[in-house]
Design a protein around this motif. Structure first.
Motif, PDB file in Angstrom:
ATOM      1  N   ASP A 209       0.826  -1.208   0.000  1.00  0.00           N
ATOM      2  CA  ASP A 209       0.000   0.000   0.000  1.00  0.00           C
ATOM      3  C   ASP A 209       0.865   1.264   0.000  1.00  0.00           C
ATOM      4  OD1 ASP A 209      -2.200  -1.645   0.048  1.00  0.00           O
ATOM      5  OD2 ASP A 209      -2.416  -1.572   2.231  1.00  0.00           O
ATOM      6  N   THR A 236      -8.221  -2.559  -9.413  1.00  0.00           N
ATOM      7  CA  THR A 236      -7.642  -3.073  -8.170  1.00  0.00           C
ATOM      8  C   THR A 236      -6.742  -2.019  -7.524  1.00  0.00           C
ATOM      9  OG1 THR A 236      -7.714  -5.350  -9.001  1.00  0.00           O
ATOM     10  CG2 THR A 236      -6.214  -4.884  -7.167  1.00  0.00           C
ATOM     11  N   TRP A 240      -7.077  -0.319  -3.802  1.00  0.00           N
ATOM     12  CA  TRP A 240      -5.991  -0.274  -2.828  1.00  0.00           C
ATOM     13  C   TRP A 240      -5.733   1.165  -2.346  1.00  0.00           C
ATOM     14  CZ3 TRP A 240      -1.961  -3.826  -5.744  1.00  0.00           C
ATOM     15  CH2 TRP A 240      -2.380  -5.152  -5.641  1.00  0.00           C
ATOM     16  N   SER A 244      -6.102   2.479   1.389  1.00  0.00           N
ATOM     17  CA  SER A 244      -4.904   3.014   2.043  1.00  0.00           C
ATOM     18  C   SER A 244      -5.136   4.442   2.537  1.00  0.00           C
ATOM     19  CB  SER A 244      -3.721   2.994   1.062  1.00  0.00           C
ATOM     20  OG  SER A 244      -3.449   1.686   0.635  1.00  0.00           O
TER      21      SER A 244
END
Length: 260
Positions: A209, A236, A240, A244
């Motif tokens: 991340d 994706t 993320w 994060s």
């Protein structure tokens, strides 16, 4: 008997043409005399907008008139009076700007301050001593509080020098300028504190991340480029990043997590 012709009186423009070709103090003085009414008119108008005497303003106006005479070009075809007005008025206003205080005092207060100065001197002579505040206030027909506020306004109308000193906590004098807040330094300090907090929060994220965030927000890579590097889809990568960022916000809002 043949009538005697009286020579025509030269106009201001005629004298200006002569002065332009052959300048002399005599010609300049003649032009000044012909235009003194213009100077007095402007000085009279300005004197009603300030506390300076009419005579002082007129003297400044004559200086501006002379500057206008020196710079006037007769062949341009415009009226000298229109050309001279900015010079005359400008000389007066320039003087007033240099003399003016940073804090603008109402005309009524300025007039009262002048009366107060004259009253103090008159009472000092008559009483053969320094007059008291009560005596001055009574002579001006104002209250003691009004007189104290008038004195305060007179003292505070000019700015303090940054080199002036005072002793807030000890006998060691401190320059006033040293006590002022350095906004640039404070801004840099806040930025450094924010950077350190962000680094501490990033250190608590997983390596994946943290790496994705650095590629996107520091190196400026697109989500597609990050996806190609890792071998996943851009969707994706976006998921993320969102996760994060939420985790970062939680850490930054919790001082205990930052100090861990």
């Amino acid at each position: 008997m043949t009538p005697t012709l009286t020579p025509a009186t030269p106009t201001s423009l005629d004298l200006l043409r002569q002065y332009h070709h052959s300048p002399s103090i005599g010609l300049r003085n003649q032009i000044v005399q012909l235009n003194q009414g213009l100077v007095q008119k402007i000085a009279h108008r300005v004197s009603h907008q300030c506390s300076e005497p009419f005579e002082d303003l007129a003297q400044l106006g004559y200086l501006g008139l002379i500057r206008a005479i020196e710079r006037f070009e007769p062949h341009h075809g415009y009226a000298f009076s229109s050309f001279a007005v900015p010079y005359i008025r400008g000389e007066m206003l320039h003087f007033l700007r240099d003399r003016s205080a940073t804090l603008k005092i109402p005309r009524r207060i300025k007039d009262l301050q002048k009366s107060a100065h004259r009253t103090q001197e008159t009472l000092r002579i008559n009483l053969q001593r320094r007059p008291t505040a009560q005596e001055i206030a009574a002579h001006l027909n104002i209250s003691l509080q009004d007189w104290q506020e008038l004195q305060l306004a007179d003292r505070n109308r000019f700015p303090l020098s940054l080199d002036s000193t005072f002793s807030p906590y000890s006998d060691v004098p401190v320059p006033l300028g040293d006590t002022l807040v350095d906004e640039h330094y404070q801004s840099c300090q806040r930025s450094e504190e924010d950077r350190q907090q962000l680094q501490a929060a990033l250190a608590q994220l997983e390596i994946r991340d943290r790496t994705v965030l650095e590629w996107v927000f520091i190196q400026g890579l697109s989500r597609k480029e990050v996806a190609q590097r890792i071998g996943v889809s851009p969707i994706t990568v976006s998921r993320w990043i969102q996760q994060s960022m939420q985790q970062l916000m939680t850490i930054l809002q919790s001082p205990l997590q930052l100090s861990a």
